[in-house]
Structure formats: structure tokens, C-alpha cells
Design a protein around this motif. Structure first.
Motif, PDB file in Angstrom:
ATOM      1  N   THR A 319       1.004  -1.291   0.469  1.00 25.42           N
ATOM      2  CA  THR A 319       0.107   0.163   0.267  1.00 25.42           C
ATOM      3  C   THR A 319       0.354   0.734   0.047  1.00 25.42           C
ATOM      4  O   THR A 319       0.430   2.043  -0.962  1.00 25.42           O
ATOM      5  CB  THR A 319      -0.935   0.158   1.128  1.00 25.42           C
ATOM      6  N   HIS A 320       1.580   1.153   0.591  1.00 29.29           N
ATOM      7  CA  HIS A 320       2.647   2.147   0.866  1.00 29.29           C
ATOM      8  C   HIS A 320       3.768   2.280  -0.887  1.00 29.29           C
ATOM      9  O   HIS A 320       4.568   3.619  -0.238  1.00 29.29           O
ATOM     10  CB  HIS A 320       3.646   2.323   1.958  1.00 29.29           C
ATOM     11  N   ASP A 321       3.985   1.477  -1.414  1.00 29.49           N
ATOM     12  CA  ASP A 321       4.216   1.609  -2.418  1.00 29.49           C
ATOM     13  C   ASP A 321       3.436   2.109  -4.576  1.00 29.49           C
ATOM     14  O   ASP A 321       2.201   1.357  -4.270  1.00 29.49           O
ATOM     15  CB  ASP A 321       4.604   0.280  -3.064  1.00 29.49           C
ATOM     16  N   GLU A 322       3.955   3.500  -4.304  1.00 28.63           N
ATOM     17  CA  GLU A 322       3.137   4.095  -5.890  1.00 28.63           C
ATOM     18  C   GLU A 322       3.173   2.532  -6.543  1.00 28.63           C
ATOM     19  O   GLU A 322       2.060   3.119  -7.307  1.00 28.63           O
ATOM     20  CB  GLU A 322       4.066   5.412  -5.310  1.00 28.63           C
ATOM     21  N   THR A 323       4.052   2.136  -6.540  1.00 31.77           N
ATOM     22  CA  THR A 323       4.581   1.445  -8.518  1.00 31.77           C
ATOM     23  C   THR A 323       3.604   0.445  -8.273  1.00 31.77           C
ATOM     24  O   THR A 323       3.602  -0.356  -9.262  1.00 31.77           O
ATOM     25  CB  THR A 323       6.001   1.287  -8.301  1.00 31.77           C
ATOM     26  N   MET A 324       3.026  -0.269  -6.700  1.00 35.85           N
ATOM     27  CA  MET A 324       2.155  -1.508  -6.499  1.00 35.85           C
ATOM     28  C   MET A 324       0.771  -1.200  -7.224  1.00 35.85           C
ATOM     29  O   MET A 324       0.424   0.346  -6.265  1.00 35.85           O
ATOM     30  CB  MET A 324       2.626  -2.161  -5.473  1.00 35.85           C
ATOM     31  N   PRO A 325       0.112  -2.113  -7.497  1.00 39.50           N
ATOM     32  CA  PRO A 325      -1.241  -1.701  -8.079  1.00 39.50           C
ATOM     33  C   PRO A 325      -1.955  -2.716  -6.566  1.00 39.50           C
ATOM     34  O   PRO A 325      -1.378  -2.779  -5.178  1.00 39.50           O
ATOM     35  CB  PRO A 325      -1.584  -2.599  -8.748  1.00 39.50           C
ATOM     36  N   GLU A 326      -2.640  -2.435  -6.798  1.00 36.12           N
ATOM     37  CA  GLU A 326      -3.582  -2.875  -4.982  1.00 36.12           C
ATOM     38  C   GLU A 326      -3.439  -4.513  -4.976  1.00 36.12           C
ATOM     39  O   GLU A 326      -3.381  -5.667  -6.563  1.00 36.12           O
ATOM     40  CB  GLU A 326      -5.110  -2.850  -4.422  1.00 36.12           C
TER      41      GLU A 326
END
Length: 430
Positions: A319-326
Motif C-alpha cells: 500500500t505504501h509503494d506507489e508503483t504497486m497495484p492493490e
């Protein structure tokens, strides 16, 4: 058996054939007919002894030995275009530590096993059929002897030996591919004009091979010790095979849409980052990574609390990684069958179904998992129960129970193939 062994006078009968063809027949052992020879004649010369791989007389061994004395393959009819690349062959010899000396039939005979069993071992390790090409080494013969020796000694049944070959082959194949793709490729970029990547690879492999081999053995022993420790702690013999585990799936949301939007390199980096993050979190908190499937990770833990912690940590980290999807996570607890490092059974299927219906960035668990968390004091059955326990502790002047997790019952719903289930939403207590 070679043409010389049969005593049928092949060279005399077919005197019109040239000397090169006759030499090729003697060298290859009649399992692969030389150009111009009739297949039916060769099959007749072979006879039954070759099919069962039984050791032959000393004279036959000398006639059809693995090495012709000069260490070279005399079949001069082979097309030069089919010959192995010289540098690739040097790399192979460096890694294997031996030259090609045996055909599959010769290797089986030298190891004292049937050709059929040798072929089964070879395929189980993940290698393609090679006909009767002279492509095997002393190491291949030794491996056949070791596996067949374990069977003869009664330490392994034949099916178990095949399974050992298959599990080892599949695991090391993936390891080798990963190291070549992600490790050696970066080190073998051409650094000097006129030198190919393969030419630079040779000295690097020569330096790295012994170190990587020692490290592989070390990690294998460590993993074997850990797996053995888990098994011997089982309550009974039945639990050693069919064990009660917590099984979790973590699945990236809308991954199919991402594959259409991202470039291949970007998609590869995202998948690698997800797998690396998941693997590190699972290992750090005491779970076991079973396998990764690109956008999905399967893990297991002996303890429900460990599985719950891993599931929530995955959500919190990504969740804290903007590059990752949900992310969605589903966890179930129950009897699981383990085979070749994988897990099977209704519990695994239920965890996968829970993942598919979980809200985004949330963890869903089944009723058995919720009961296990309550039984071990990791979570209250309900918030009302938690309030009652806290009030009772305060009245007695004691510390209230320190629950780590909270469980919220969700609506019952039918799950394909598993009937109606009542999922629970897992979260942390404040």
C-alpha cells in the motif's frame, strides 16, 4: 551390442559400403544406424540384450566401449552444421567437468541399469531424449549408479527415486535459468572490442562455479535441516504427510489490465519487485514461500498467527509503494497434503477462492482460521467478548488480554466448488 558383436559379418555382407560407414557402425553401437544401412538389419543386430540394459561379456565391452581409445567420435558422416558450437562445448565441459563419452545405451550399461530405467531418470530430471548421440559423461553414469543403488539397497522405491530425480531437476532447472538470466547475463556483457559474450563468459564461469556450487550445497543443507525439523515435530505419522497448516494466497488486483498497459520491461520489473517483497516478508516472519505465479504468491505457515501477520504485512507494505497495484489476500486453515514442495487439498482451494472475493487491500480468512486465532489467544471471537475479558481483568486487577488481531464476520456466500462459506475480515487491533 555392436555390429562386430553379432558376428553376422556386416562389413563382408555389405562390402560395397565405404569404410567410413563401417567405422561409424562400430563406434555408435548399432543403436543409431550409419547412413545407408538398413534399419531392419540394425534392429536384428541389436537383439534383446540392449533393451534390458544387462551387462555384457568383457569382450562385448571392449568392442563397444565408451571410449574408442582416441577419445574422439569417429562417425564422420555427421553433418558439420549439427556439430556443437566449440565455445558452447568448452563451457559444457567446464561446468560438467568431463567430456562427452557415452551414448545413453552405453551409459546405462556402464551403470548396470536398464535403458528403460535410465531413460525414466533422464526425463524425470527434465532433459530431452537425445537418441543415441554420444553426449553423456562419467558424471551421468555415476548419477545412474547412485540412484539405482538406493533402489537396490531398499532405501528408496523406484517411484520414489523417480520423484527425487524430478523434484531435483525441476528445482535446479529454475535456479539455473534464474542465475543465467539475472546474474551471469549482466556479468558477461562484452567489455572489449572483438570479444563475444560467450568468450567472456568462460573465465567468469570458471571463477564462479566452485563458489556457487558450495553455496548451493550450504543452502540445501540448511533447508533440509529446517524441513526435517518441521516434520519430526508432527504429532503422529499421519500428520507428517497430511498436516494442518495455514495457507495464504496474495494476488495483485487488475494484473491483466496492467499487462496491456505496461511495456514488457516495466511489467517484468513490477513482477520481480512483487515476488522479492513477498518472498522477503514470508521468510522474515517464519512462513514458507511455496511458489510464485507472476501476479500471485502462495505461502504456508504452521501457525495461524504467523500467516495472519504475513498477510497483513503484505497489504501494508505494498500500500505504501506507489508503483504497486492493490492486493487481495485469502487465508485458510486445515489439513494440507504436501508433495514435491507444493501443497494440495481443499484448504488450498478455499484460500484461493477467498482471495478472489476479498476486498481490495484486505485479508479474508475462513472460519477454521478464525477459530484457530481465537483458540491461541491471537484474536477475540468478537469485540463483545474482548470487552467482557477486559472488564473482568480490570475487576481482578490484572492486565487485559493483548489481542493482536481483530475478526469481523462477513456475509455468508456460495463459493464455486466448496459450497457456502462464512468469510471473516482480518485486521489489526488498535
Amino acid at each position: 551390442m555392436t555390429a562386430d558383436d553379432t558376428g553376422s559379418g556386416t562389413a563382408e555382407t555389405d562390402g560395397a559400403r565405404d569404410a567410413a560407414d563401417d567405422a561409424a557402425v562400430r563406434d555408435t553401437g548399432a543403436r543409431e544406424p550409419a547412413a545407408g544401412h538398413d534399419t531392419a538389419e540394425t534392429d536384428k543386430a541389436d537383439g534383446a540384450p540392449e533393451s534390458d540394459g544387462a551387462p555384457k561379456s568383457d569382450g562385448a565391452s571392449e568392442s563397444d566401449g565408451a571410449d574408442d581409445g582416441d577419445g574422439a567420435d569417429n562417425s564422420g558422416d555427421a553433418d558439420d552444421a549439427d556439430a556443437p558450437d566449440p565455445i558452447a562445448l568448452r563451457l559444457e565441459q567446464l561446468i560438467l567437468g568431463a567430456e562427452r563419452r557415452y551414448t545413453p545405451f552405453q551409459a546405462a550399461r556402464s551403470a548396470g541399469v536398464s535403458v528403460e530405467l535410465a531413460t525414466r531418470f533422464w526425463r524425470a530430471m527434465g532433459f530431452a531424449d537425445i537418441g543415441q548421440a554420444k553426449a553423456l559423461t562419467e558424471a551421468d553414469v555415476l548419477a545412474l549408479r547412485r540412484l539405482s543403488g538406493l533402489v537396490e539397497a531398499g532405501l528408496l522405491s523406484e517411484p520414489m527415486a523417480i520423484q527425487v530425480a524430478r523434484s531435483t531437476g525441476q528445482t535446479t532447472a529454475r535456479l539455473a535459468d534464474w542465475q543465467i538470466d539475472s546474474f551471469l547475463e549482466g556479468l558477461t556483457e562484452p567489455q572489449e572490442t572483438g570479444m563475444t559474450r560467450t568468450e567472456i563468459a568462460y573465465p567468469l564461469v570458471e571463477l564462479l562455479l566452485p563458489e556457487l556450487e558450495e553455496f548451493l550445497v550450504y543452502v540445501y543443507r540448511r533447508q533440509l535441516a529446517a524441513a526435517t525439523g518441521r516434520v519430526v515435530q508432527a504429532a503422529d505419522d499421519a500428520e507428517m504427510v497430511d498436516r494442518r497448516l495455514a495457507v495464504g494466497f496474495a494476488d495483485l488486483v487488475s494484473f491483466t489490465r496492467l499487462t496491456r498497459r505496461l511495456e514488457e520491461e516495466e511489467l517484468g520489473e513490477l513482477v520481480e519487485a512483487f515476488e522479492t517483497t513477498a518472498a522477503d516478508l514470508v521468510a522474515a516472519h517464519g512462513g514458507r514461500l511455496i511458489k510464485t505465479l507472476g501476479d500471485e504468491v502462495l505461502y504456508a505457515a504452521d501457525d495461524a498467527g504467523i500467516a495472519a501477520e504475513i498477510g497483513l504485512r503484505l497489504i501494508e507494505t505494498l500500500t505504501h509503494d506507489e508503483t504497486m497495484p492493490e492486493l487481495r489476500v485469502g487465508i485458510a486453515f486445515g489439513t494440507v497434503t504436501t508433495r514435491m514442495g507444493d501443497v494440495f487439498g481443499t484448504t488450498v482451494n478455499l484460500a484461493a477462492r477467498l482471495t478472489s472475493i476479498a476486498p481490495k487491500n484486505a485479508v479474508l480468512v475462513d472460519g477454521a482460521f478464525a477459530e484457530e486465532l481465537s483458540r491461541t489467544g491471537e484474536a477475540p471471537v468478537s469485540e463483545a467478548e474482548a470487552a467482557e475479558a477486559a472488564a473482568a481483568a480490570e475487576k481482578e486487577g490484572e492486565e487485559p488480554p493483548a489481542y493482536r488481531f481483530a475478526l469481523q464476520p462477513m456475509w455468508q456466500r456460495p463459493v464455486r466448488g466448496l459450497g457456502v462459506v462464512e468469510p471473516w475480515l482480518l485486521s489489526r487491533r488498535g
